[in-house]
Design a protein around this motif. Sequence first.
Motif: not given
Length: 160
Positions: A86-107
Amino acid sequence: RESFLLFGEGLSLVSSLMTVSIVASSWLVIHSLYGNAYAGSATVLSLLSLGLVPVALGRLRNATWVAEGKQKLLLYSNLCGLISNAALNLLLIPEFGAAGAAAATALSMAIAYWFAGYFSVSTRDFAQMQSSSFFRSINPTYACSLVRRLVRVLLSKTNS
């Protein structure tokens, strides 16, 4: 302990090879299946594949912890993954979109299935074995000897 390490190294090797294969072929697969319009999905697929190693090692950990009666620790490690996702999605999705969500999931998979084990004294040894299994399996010389050992073990099981 030795059989766990061997199995963990085998899981690490297979999941690492799968990750490398997916990353190397993701653009070709996405392009050939869906065309240029979805080329950005290759990045998402590649990022999600990075979660294969922690998930593979986490499956082994989960089975072991259930057998040892550590279900409560499984709950806590999964909560760590949920909160970190949840925290990583809040940080990464606004900047990187779907790639940010994927990175958040992997992390968050790495946090839940691997790194959360370092936070408890009773599970730290297991997390260190997970790390050792991974780092030993990605050494090319060791990986070749690991494949030979795994084949010998599998052949001995089928012959008996």
